[in-house]
Design a protein around this motif. Structure first.
Motif, mmCIF file in Angstrom:
data_model
loop_
_atom_site.group_PDB
_atom_site.id
_atom_site.type_symbol
_atom_site.label_atom_id
_atom_site.label_comp_id
_atom_site.label_asym_id
_atom_site.label_seq_id
_atom_site.Cartn_x
_atom_site.Cartn_y
_atom_site.Cartn_z
ATOM 1 N N ARG A 225 0.853 -1.186 0.000
ATOM 2 C CA ARG A 225 0.000 0.000 0.000
ATOM 3 C C ARG A 225 0.887 1.233 0.000
ATOM 4 N NH1 ARG A 225 -3.323 -2.110 5.024
ATOM 5 N NH2 ARG A 225 -2.341 -0.328 6.042
ATOM 6 N N ARG A 254 -3.254 2.220 -10.487
ATOM 7 C CA ARG A 254 -4.680 1.907 -10.590
ATOM 8 C C ARG A 254 -4.901 0.473 -11.062
ATOM 9 N NH1 ARG A 254 -8.867 4.993 -14.619
ATOM 10 N NH2 ARG A 254 -7.567 3.912 -16.171
ATOM 11 N N ARG A 257 -4.374 -2.084 -8.470
ATOM 12 C CA ARG A 257 -5.250 -1.875 -7.318
ATOM 13 C C ARG A 257 -4.438 -1.634 -6.047
ATOM 14 N NH1 ARG A 257 -8.204 0.210 -9.323
ATOM 15 N NH2 ARG A 257 -9.891 -0.018 -7.820
ATOM 16 N N PRO A 259 -3.582 0.196 -2.920
ATOM 17 C CA PRO A 259 -4.390 1.112 -2.100
ATOM 18 C C PRO A 259 -3.661 2.420 -1.779
ATOM 19 C CG PRO A 259 -4.442 -1.123 -1.223
ATOM 20 C CD PRO A 259 -3.340 -1.089 -2.236
ATOM 21 N N ARG A 290 -7.919 2.699 -5.958
ATOM 22 C CA ARG A 290 -8.297 2.071 -4.685
ATOM 23 C C ARG A 290 -8.091 3.112 -3.577
ATOM 24 N NH1 ARG A 290 -8.105 -3.165 -2.447
ATOM 25 N NH2 ARG A 290 -8.874 -3.937 -4.436
ATOM 26 N N THR A 292 -8.741 4.989 -0.069
ATOM 27 C CA THR A 292 -9.226 4.837 1.302
ATOM 28 C C THR A 292 -9.088 6.178 2.014
ATOM 29 O OG1 THR A 292 -7.107 4.201 2.333
ATOM 30 C CG2 THR A 292 -8.393 2.459 1.286
ATOM 31 N N ASN A 329 -13.353 -0.536 0.394
ATOM 32 C CA ASN A 329 -12.000 -0.430 -0.163
ATOM 33 C C ASN A 329 -10.959 -0.661 0.924
ATOM 34 O OD1 ASN A 329 -12.587 0.086 -2.819
ATOM 35 N ND2 ASN A 329 -12.185 2.276 -2.730
ATOM 36 N N LYS A 332 -10.908 -4.277 2.206
ATOM 37 C CA LYS A 332 -10.260 -5.125 1.212
ATOM 38 C C LYS A 332 -8.740 -4.998 1.287
ATOM 39 C CE LYS A 332 -13.734 -5.133 -2.530
ATOM 40 N NZ LYS A 332 -13.985 -4.655 -3.920
ATOM 41 N N SER A 333 -8.269 -3.811 1.658
ATOM 42 C CA SER A 333 -6.841 -3.503 1.639
ATOM 43 C C SER A 333 -6.149 -3.755 2.964
ATOM 44 C CB SER A 333 -6.652 -2.027 1.249
ATOM 45 O OG SER A 333 -7.345 -1.709 0.061
#
Length: 361
Positions: A225, A254, A257, A259, A290, A292, A329, A332-333
């Protein structure tokens, strides 16, 4: 636009929150008086405003200086347990159901604590806070991310500590501190070790420094991330708002994905964004990154997850469906195992929004 109370009532997921950046002003004042640490102001209310004013200088370096006072009051087992317990209670009271709270154990050793003793103290504080929240009717899962300071040379040692505790409440690793002059590639040995151990890590990148920091964090270090990552917008051409064009790095972020741990109020304070209304979160969300939403440092920004989401609701017209998207999101991360993430999404996060709608608020 949603109200703060409406937002507080729905479940939220927090991935980027600093333990030493969320201490209650009253706690800072009380511990500082007991240990003889001199504060810029003594009254807790005035102290809270001082932290916000000092952190709002517009530079990351000045922002980071405020931590001298919070770290100073987190040097013993007793005080670390207290701060960790209050952190979990405060987050649960704001409707946060899952939180990954990061902190740097190497900064908490001046009173004789060992690295393992410090981690154990925070783990105990989290356990006490979780139990206290449950007694108040709130459910929260809180986990630690261990941070190494990027200007120091203990990153491999902290990475090894994170792996040693990954079955005891630690879910990941991070590096933090001033970005300029301290690229993530200085800590490649730590990241290579984490890869070999199948461990998760995030990297503070793309906040103060820009695209090279993001590129190094991903392509050299392999970050799961991006801590902040707000400057990825520099690789998005928005000269034609109807047809934004992504550069190679932005497209990669992107497509993979990866984050983005965006922290709107903090990004404004450090100069990474001009205002909430001009924050790239709107564009990045529209483009399907993604995204957050996070608090970063609740004390310095005088904020909470509910406040961050309320600010975005006001600036971009977000409703409950949008806030649910941000929360899913984030879940999920998270650095939890897949089955635990899925259970949180299906059993906690989505039901917390599905039982409410804008028509009934």
């Amino acid at each position: 636009m949603l109200t703060l109370e409406e937002i507080r009532g729905v479940p939220k997921v927090l991935l980027h929150d600093h333990l030493d950046g969320g201490v209650r002003p009253q706690t800072v004042a009380e511990i500082a008086e007991r240990i003889g640490h001199r504060l810029p102001v003594e009254d807790p209310d005035d102290l809270g405003r001082w932290f916000a004013d000092a952190a709002g200088s517009g530079t990351l370096v000045r922002y980071l200086e405020t931590f001298e006072h919070t770290v100073a009051v987190m040097q013993t087992t007793e005080d670390l347990v207290r701060v960790a317990r209050e952190c979990v209670v405060d987050l649960a009271g704001d409707g946060v159901v899952y939180a990954e709270v990061r902190w740097a154990p190497e900064q908490h050793l001046t009173a004789g604590l060992t690295l393992t003793g410090a981690v154990d103290a925070v783990r105990e504080g989290f356990a006490q806070g979780t139990a206290e929240a449950q007694r108040a009717g709130r459910t929260i899962v809180a986990r630690q991310i261990l941070t190494a300071m990027r200007h120091q040379a203990r990153s491999l040692e902290i990475a090894e500590l994170a792996v040693a505790y990954r079955d005891s409440g630690v879910v990941g690793f991070d590096i933090a501190g001033a970005e300029a002059g301290y690229p993530p590639t200085r800590h490649l040995d730590a990241f290579e070790y984490l890869h070999r151990e199948n461990a998760h890590f995030t990297i503070h990148a793309g906040e103060a420094f820009g695209l090279p920091s993001i590129w190094q964090a991903i392509q050299w270090c392999g970050a799961d991330r991006l801590g902040h990552g707000v400057r990825i917008i520099d690789d998005v051409d928005t000269s034609d708002p109807s047809a934004p064009r992504l550069g190679r790095l932005a497209a990669y972020v992107r497509d993979k994905r990866i984050p983005l741990e965006l922290c709107p109020s903090s990004n404004v304070q450090t100069g990474a964004a001009a205002s909430i209304a001009e924050h790239p979160v709107g564009t990045l969300a529209d483009l399907g990154f993604r995204v957050t939403v996070n608090t970063d440092n609740r004390l310095m920004s005088q904020t909470s997850m509910s406040r961050e989401m309320a600010l975005l609701s006001e600036a971009f017209g977000y409703g409950l469906d949008d806030l649910r998207w941000f929360s899913v999101n984030a879940m999920k991360s998270a650095f939890l195992p897949f089955d635990e993430r899925l259970a949180m999404i299906q059993d906690v996060v989505k039901p917390g929004y599905d039982t409410r709608s804008l028509d009934t608020l």
